[in-house]
Scaffold this motif. Structure first.
Motif, PDB file in Angstrom:
ATOM      1  N   ARG A  77     -16.301  26.832 -47.038  1.00 50.61           N
ATOM      2  CA  ARG A  77     -16.862  25.484 -46.962  1.00 50.61           C
ATOM      3  C   ARG A  77     -16.621  24.897 -45.580  1.00 50.61           C
ATOM      4  NH1 ARG A  77     -14.018  22.140 -49.526  1.00 50.61           N
ATOM      5  NH2 ARG A  77     -12.225  23.483 -49.977  1.00 50.61           N
ATOM      6  N   VAL A  78     -17.625  24.181 -45.076  1.00 49.52           N
ATOM      7  CA  VAL A  78     -17.522  23.505 -43.787  1.00 49.52           C
ATOM      8  C   VAL A  78     -17.725  22.016 -44.019  1.00 49.52           C
ATOM      9  CG1 VAL A  78     -18.470  23.282 -41.462  1.00 49.52           C
ATOM     10  CG2 VAL A  78     -18.407  25.531 -42.576  1.00 49.52           C
TER      11      VAL A  78
ATOM     12  N   VAL B 104     -25.474  12.556 -37.797  1.00 51.64           N
ATOM     13  CA  VAL B 104     -24.218  12.751 -37.078  1.00 51.64           C
ATOM     14  C   VAL B 104     -23.688  14.165 -37.296  1.00 51.64           C
ATOM     15  CG1 VAL B 104     -21.790  12.052 -36.976  1.00 51.64           C
ATOM     16  CG2 VAL B 104     -23.598  10.319 -37.059  1.00 51.64           C
ATOM     17  N   ARG B 105     -23.745  14.634 -38.516  1.00 49.52           N
ATOM     18  CA  ARG B 105     -23.257  15.991 -38.800  1.00 49.52           C
ATOM     19  C   ARG B 105     -24.135  17.044 -38.110  1.00 49.52           C
ATOM     20  NH1 ARG B 105     -22.075  13.352 -44.016  1.00 49.52           N
ATOM     21  NH2 ARG B 105     -19.798  13.348 -44.246  1.00 49.52           N
ATOM     22  N   LYS B 106     -25.433  16.820 -38.099  1.00 49.60           N
ATOM     23  CA  LYS B 106     -26.330  17.760 -37.424  1.00 49.60           C
ATOM     24  C   LYS B 106     -26.034  17.811 -35.932  1.00 49.60           C
ATOM     25  CE  LYS B 106     -31.238  18.514 -36.380  1.00 49.60           C
ATOM     26  NZ  LYS B 106     -32.624  17.988 -36.567  1.00 49.60           N
ATOM     27  N   GLY B 107     -25.874  16.653 -35.312  1.00 47.40           N
ATOM     28  CA  GLY B 107     -25.596  16.627 -33.881  1.00 47.40           C
ATOM     29  C   GLY B 107     -24.236  17.205 -33.541  1.00 47.40           C
ATOM     30  N   THR B 108     -23.230  16.914 -34.365  1.00 48.38           N
ATOM     31  CA  THR B 108     -21.887  17.452 -34.131  1.00 48.38           C
ATOM     32  C   THR B 108     -21.891  18.974 -34.217  1.00 48.38           C
ATOM     33  OG1 THR B 108     -20.936  15.440 -35.083  1.00 48.38           O
ATOM     34  CG2 THR B 108     -19.486  17.347 -34.874  1.00 48.38           C
ATOM     35  N   ALA B 109     -22.705  19.517 -35.126  1.00 49.28           N
ATOM     36  CA  ALA B 109     -22.771  20.973 -35.314  1.00 49.28           C
ATOM     37  C   ALA B 109     -23.633  21.668 -34.269  1.00 49.28           C
ATOM     38  CB  ALA B 109     -23.315  21.283 -36.709  1.00 49.28           C
ATOM     39  N   GLY B 110     -24.190  20.913 -33.318  1.00 49.55           N
ATOM     40  CA  GLY B 110     -25.159  21.474 -32.387  1.00 49.55           C
ATOM     41  C   GLY B 110     -24.566  22.240 -31.232  1.00 49.55           C
TER      42      GLY B 110
ATOM     43  N   GLY C  72     -24.889  36.754 -35.328  1.00 49.90           N
ATOM     44  CA  GLY C  72     -24.523  37.846 -36.208  1.00 49.90           C
ATOM     45  C   GLY C  72     -24.239  37.360 -37.616  1.00 49.90           C
ATOM     46  N   ASP C  73     -23.681  38.236 -38.413  1.00 59.03           N
ATOM     47  CA  ASP C  73     -23.425  37.974 -39.827  1.00 59.03           C
ATOM     48  C   ASP C  73     -21.973  37.539 -39.991  1.00 59.03           C
ATOM     49  OD1 ASP C  73     -23.199  37.940 -42.556  1.00 59.03           O
ATOM     50  OD2 ASP C  73     -23.197  40.115 -42.791  1.00 59.03           O
ATOM     51  N   PHE C  74     -21.755  36.273 -40.385  1.00 66.73           N
ATOM     52  CA  PHE C  74     -20.420  35.729 -40.566  1.00 66.73           C
ATOM     53  C   PHE C  74     -20.278  35.170 -41.980  1.00 66.73           C
ATOM     54  CE2 PHE C  74     -21.188  35.532 -36.026  1.00 66.73           C
ATOM     55  CZ  PHE C  74     -19.999  36.017 -35.503  1.00 66.73           C
ATOM     56  N   VAL C  75     -19.081  35.280 -42.530  1.00 71.00           N
ATOM     57  CA  VAL C  75     -18.800  34.666 -43.823  1.00 71.00           C
ATOM     58  C   VAL C  75     -18.962  33.165 -43.723  1.00 71.00           C
ATOM     59  CG1 VAL C  75     -17.004  34.276 -45.555  1.00 71.00           C
ATOM     60  CG2 VAL C  75     -17.255  36.528 -44.503  1.00 71.00           C
ATOM     61  N   ALA C  76     -18.509  32.595 -42.625  1.00 71.82           N
ATOM     62  CA  ALA C  76     -18.688  31.172 -42.349  1.00 71.82           C
ATOM     63  C   ALA C  76     -18.854  31.008 -40.847  1.00 71.82           C
ATOM     64  CB  ALA C  76     -17.497  30.358 -42.844  1.00 71.82           C
ATOM     65  N   GLN C  77     -19.625  30.020 -40.447  1.00 69.31           N
ATOM     66  CA  GLN C  77     -19.868  29.762 -39.035  1.00 69.31           C
ATOM     67  C   GLN C  77     -20.086  28.266 -38.869  1.00 69.31           C
ATOM     68  OE1 GLN C  77     -23.034  32.145 -37.446  1.00 69.31           O
ATOM     69  NE2 GLN C  77     -22.798  31.403 -35.352  1.00 69.31           N
ATOM     70  N   ALA C  78     -19.361  27.649 -37.936  1.00 72.26           N
ATOM     71  CA  ALA C  78     -19.453  26.198 -37.782  1.00 72.26           C
ATOM     72  C   ALA C  78     -19.152  25.812 -36.346  1.00 72.26           C
ATOM     73  CB  ALA C  78     -18.481  25.496 -38.726  1.00 72.26           C
TER      74      ALA C  78
ATOM     75  N   MET D 108     -13.809  18.428 -37.743  1.00 74.21           N
ATOM     76  CA  MET D 108     -14.525  19.471 -38.477  1.00 74.21           C
ATOM     77  C   MET D 108     -13.500  20.387 -39.127  1.00 74.21           C
ATOM     78  SD  MET D 108     -16.892  22.605 -37.063  1.00 74.21           S
ATOM     79  CE  MET D 108     -15.461  23.480 -36.407  1.00 74.21           C
ATOM     80  N   SER D 109     -13.757  20.794 -40.373  1.00 74.37           N
ATOM     81  CA  SER D 109     -12.840  21.685 -41.088  1.00 74.37           C
ATOM     82  C   SER D 109     -13.606  22.845 -41.702  1.00 74.37           C
ATOM     83  CB  SER D 109     -12.099  20.935 -42.201  1.00 74.37           C
ATOM     84  OG  SER D 109     -11.301  19.897 -41.668  1.00 74.37           O
ATOM     85  N   VAL D 110     -13.010  24.037 -41.644  1.00 78.46           N
ATOM     86  CA  VAL D 110     -13.528  25.226 -42.305  1.00 78.46           C
ATOM     87  C   VAL D 110     -12.491  25.655 -43.342  1.00 78.46           C
ATOM     88  CG1 VAL D 110     -14.304  27.604 -42.043  1.00 78.46           C
ATOM     89  CG2 VAL D 110     -14.765  25.936 -40.237  1.00 78.46           C
ATOM     90  N   HIS D 111     -12.899  25.727 -44.609  1.00 77.50           N
ATOM     91  CA  HIS D 111     -11.999  26.075 -45.703  1.00 77.50           C
ATOM     92  C   HIS D 111     -12.315  27.494 -46.175  1.00 77.50           C
ATOM     93  CE1 HIS D 111     -11.011  21.751 -46.164  1.00 77.50           C
ATOM     94  NE2 HIS D 111     -12.287  21.573 -45.890  1.00 77.50           N
ATOM     95  N   TYR D 112     -11.288  28.363 -46.168  1.00 76.50           N
ATOM     96  CA  TYR D 112     -11.502  29.740 -46.614  1.00 76.50           C
ATOM     97  C   TYR D 112     -10.145  30.394 -46.844  1.00 76.50           C
ATOM     98  CZ  TYR D 112     -13.724  34.299 -47.079  1.00 76.50           C
ATOM     99  OH  TYR D 112     -14.178  35.503 -47.565  1.00 76.50           O
ATOM    100  N   ASP D 113     -10.124  31.355 -47.755  1.00 75.28           N
ATOM    101  CA  ASP D 113      -8.912  32.123 -48.027  1.00 75.28           C
ATOM    102  C   ASP D 113      -8.818  33.254 -47.006  1.00 75.28           C
ATOM    103  OD1 ASP D 113      -6.742  33.433 -49.034  1.00 75.28           O
ATOM    104  OD2 ASP D 113      -7.670  34.029 -50.936  1.00 75.28           O
ATOM    105  N   LEU D 114      -8.208  32.975 -45.863  1.00 75.20           N
ATOM    106  CA  LEU D 114      -8.191  33.927 -44.760  1.00 75.20           C
ATOM    107  C   LEU D 114      -7.391  35.184 -45.077  1.00 75.20           C
ATOM    108  CD1 LEU D 114      -7.672  31.543 -41.695  1.00 75.20           C
ATOM    109  CD2 LEU D 114      -9.790  32.689 -42.369  1.00 75.20           C
ATOM    110  N   ASP D 115      -6.297  35.047 -45.799  1.00 73.80           N
ATOM    111  CA  ASP D 115      -5.451  36.215 -46.057  1.00 73.80           C
ATOM    112  C   ASP D 115      -5.652  36.800 -47.450  1.00 73.80           C
ATOM    113  OD1 ASP D 115      -4.335  34.178 -47.486  1.00 73.80           O
ATOM    114  OD2 ASP D 115      -2.391  34.224 -46.475  1.00 73.80           O
TER     115      ASP D 115
END
Length: 696
Positions: free
Chosen positions: A330-331, A350-356, A362-368, A396-403
């Motif tokens: 989740r982003v 605002v979110r669109k511009g911040t993400a710009g 390539g292929d990523f599980v998450a990208q932000a 901005m936050s990226v939530h994922y089970d990294l380990d």
């Protein structure tokens, strides 16, 4: 047979255009035939549409009467990957293939049963659990990678401990695909998909085949109470198609074989088979309907193997279904107090511009991405509105089970007084990320999550730009080590943020260039210049990323004395040649230029045509105004006049050029003198510190 290296799928790995290579032979050779052999070549992830179109006509699935994809209900999967065979030839990729698909399905919301390098007992037990889980499911997906065999009309998926010399009954081969299909038809699932990435041949020695076939014929005769029938040895080389008819009240069935009957399934050249590469690429897209995933993966396999491997689909599905109900990465962009004061449209803007901001491809599980400057992905009217409502989201936050321990980590970017902080948090314990030159004054940053070392825990790709990144930005690949003594830290430091440089191992730290593309096999291509004129490649060697040039050096190899026929390797380009290439590919390139393209060419402060210490943003603005005034431009460097002189930590550059520019004010032509100071970046690129000149 030869492979044409001019084909688009041969790009990137450095194989010279026009060269050829021998086509591979199947791994199964008598008396124990091999399958899942390899073809070489890199697949550009940007060619997805081409793969789908290439196979659209021939794919059986296209002719089926698909209804619109339904929203995903409960979805379950059984994923088996057998590679470490004890009594037949081992394989390379099946376990990695199964792990990659299992992770992707689990992230998409599937309940997944796994079995890796499973013996006969483990495979059958996993199948029992899966059939139970499939009861009432909207979709049940079965995936198998490993050795397969057909005897009569039965398909068997070989277990790790299958021993051809000790077999007395067909059932001892492993898991019967036909029996599993029958059980799933009656399981109460709405739809069932069987994905089989195995050679469709008979890998068993002839004497074993005769013994099994004869035994099967005798057993059938005894069961029927009649005379023993004659047994034909028409076992076939390929797995038999499964009947599609589901019967009244049965689940709708789809079977997707990696290869046609009597054909082999290639093991790929990277960390996954070609079929798995196609599936993962399809699952990474915005549209994940089952029909689209199958079409895409089939076309991909056919394209990258040059038609040597063509998947087959047998189906009685009458409707489609979207794979996955949610994505567990989740982003979030936090607007804090502005969240309640802005309209929904303004919050989205605002979110669109911040993400710009994005350099990763390539292929990523998450990208932000997170950007605190003027976003390039907004129109002029949107930019005005963006500024009027306060600009970028502060965090901005990226939530994922990294380990992959079942507990989520959160990677957060937020503004501090003098720099941008990157913080990793888990269960209330917060650590400041100190890798990749962080914390630092940053204008924009991007994260991408992707597993490159095969441990099923994604590495963190980081790109960012700021006053310390010399124009081209910075690219890092980080491997998460995990939190030491998480429980103790949670008790003693709950809510506090502590510095910690030991959260990550650094696998790569280099310039980001204009873009960084991560190929299917994890290889990175870093591009600068128009059309990737300045390209540098890095591959993962199992411990870290190394440049392809460094990796090509083979140590401890005895070399015969040179002969008159020896060819010396080409010399590296001189600094003058590299400066000329840089100028011609950037400032002298005709046509339109994006502000982001120009911004990476300059340092934070620039001496520009007699005006000292100007900001890069002002220089880019003035440069764009010049380009708009003269939209048609031709500049030709006179390389005979080019001089490059070292000057402390920079290069002083002078050269003459001819020009012709046209616009609303007419056409002008002549000669000019250009002067520059360039700083050389890692990777043989340059940053402009000063630019000037005059007409002659």
């Amino acid at each position: 047979m030869k492979l044409d290296t001019n084909s688009p799928v041969r790009r990137f790995r450095g194989v010279p255009a026009g060269s050829t290579m021998e086509a591979p032979s199947p791994r199964w050779t008598a008396p124990s035939p091999e399958c899942r052999t390899s073809l070489s070549g890199w697949r550009d992830p940007s060619r997805s549409i081409g793969y789908a179109l290439a196979f659209l006509v021939s794919l059986i699935l296209v002719t089926l009467p698909w209804e619109a994809a339904q929203a995903a209900g409960r979805q379950v999967a059984l994923v088996i990957g057998n590679a470490a065979y004890e009594n037949v030839s081992p394989l390379v990729n099946p376990k990695r293939d199964a792990a990659a698909l299992s992770d992707r399905l689990r992230d998409a919301g599937f309940d997944v049963v796994e079995a890796f390098d499973a013996d006969t007992f483990a495979m059958r037990r996993a199948a029992d659990r899966f059939v139970d889980a499939a009861k009432g499911a909207d979709l049940a997906v079965f995936y198998y990678a490993g050795h397969g065999v057909q005897l009569f009309d039965q398909n068997y998926l070989l277990a790790r401990d299958t021993d051809p010399e000790a077999l007395t009954e067909i059932q001892d081969l492993g898991l019967s695909l036909s029996d599993l299909a029958d059980r799933l038809r009656e399981s109460g699932a709405v739809r069932v998909a069987l994905l089989v990435d195995a050679c469709r041949d008979n890998p068993l020695p002839m004497d074993t085949t005769v013994r099994l076939v004869t035994g099967a014929g005798a057993s059938a005769s005894e069961d029927e109470g009649g005379a023993r029938p004659a047994v034909a040895l028409a076992t076939g080389r390929g797995l038999a198609p499964l009947a599609a008819a589901s019967g009244p009240g049965g689940a709708q069935m789809l079977t997707f074989f990696a290869a046609q009957p009597r054909e082999v399934s290639y093991d790929g050249t990277g960390s996954n088979s070609f079929l798995m590469e196609g599936l993962l690429e399809a699952l990474s897209g915005d549209r994940r309907d089952m029909a689209e995933v199958i079409r895409h993966a089939s076309a991909y396999v056919r394209t990258v193997t040059g038609g040597r491997q063509v998947p087959q689909v047998v189906s009685d599905w009458t409707g489609d279904v979207a794979l996955g109900g949610n994505v567990k990465a989740r982003v979030e962009y936090d607007l804090f107090d502005r969240e309640s004061t802005l309209s929904r449209a303004d919050r989205d803007l605002v979110r669109k511009g911040t993400a710009g901001f994005s350099k990763l491809r390539g292929d990523f599980v998450a990208q932000a991405g997170w950007n605190q400057g003027t976003p390039d992905n907004l129109s002029e009217d949107e930019r005005k509105r963006y500024r009027s409502v306060g600009g970028n989201a502060p965090s901005m936050s990226v939530h994922y089970d990294l380990d992959r321990d079942g507990r989520e980590e959160t990677l957060t970017v937020y503004n501090e007084v003098s720099s941008v902080q990157v913080v990793l948090e888990k269960e209330g314990v917060r650590r400041t990320v100190g890798s990749c030159g962080l914390p630092a004054p940053i204008d924009a940053i991007e994260f991408g999550l992707r597993d490159v070392d095969g441990d099923r825990r994604p590495e963190v790709f980081v790109t960012y730009e700021g006053e310390r990144t010399a124009g081209f930005g910075r690219l890092c690949v980080l491997r998460f080590r995990g939190f030491d003594d998480l429980a103790g830290s949670r008790r003693g430091n709950l809510g506090r943020t502590d510095g910690n440089d030991d959260l990550f191992d650094t696998l790569l730290d280099t310039d980001a260039g204009w873009s960084a593309t991560v190929a299917i096999d994890g290889t990175i291509r870093r591009c600068s210049g128009t059309g990737c004129a300045d390209a540098y490649d890095y591959r993962f060697d199992g411990r870290r990323y190394v440049s392809v040039e460094d990796a090509s050096v083979v140590p401890n190899v005895e070399v015969d004395s040179p002969t008159s026929d020896d060819r010396s390797s080409p010399e590296a380009p001189s600094v003058e040649q590299r400066v000329a290439t840089f100028v011609n590919a950037t400032l002298f390139r005709p046509g339109k230029h994006a502000g982001s393209e120009l911004r990476v060419l300059y340092g934070e402060r620039v001496d520009y045509f007699g005006k000292s210490n100007r900001s890069a943003a002002d220089v880019v603005k003035e440069k764009l105004q010049y380009f708009e005034r003269w939209p048609k431009r031709t500049f030709v460097m006179d390389e005979t006049t080019l001089t490059v002189t070292p000057d402390r930590d920079a290069l002083t550059v002078r050269f003459e050029y001819s020009y012709e520019v046209s616009g609303a004010k007419g056409t002008r032509a002549g000669r000019g003198l250009a002067t520059m100071r360039l700083r050389e970046n890692v990777g043989r690129s340059f940053v402009i510190l000063s630019e000037g000149g005059r007409t002659l």
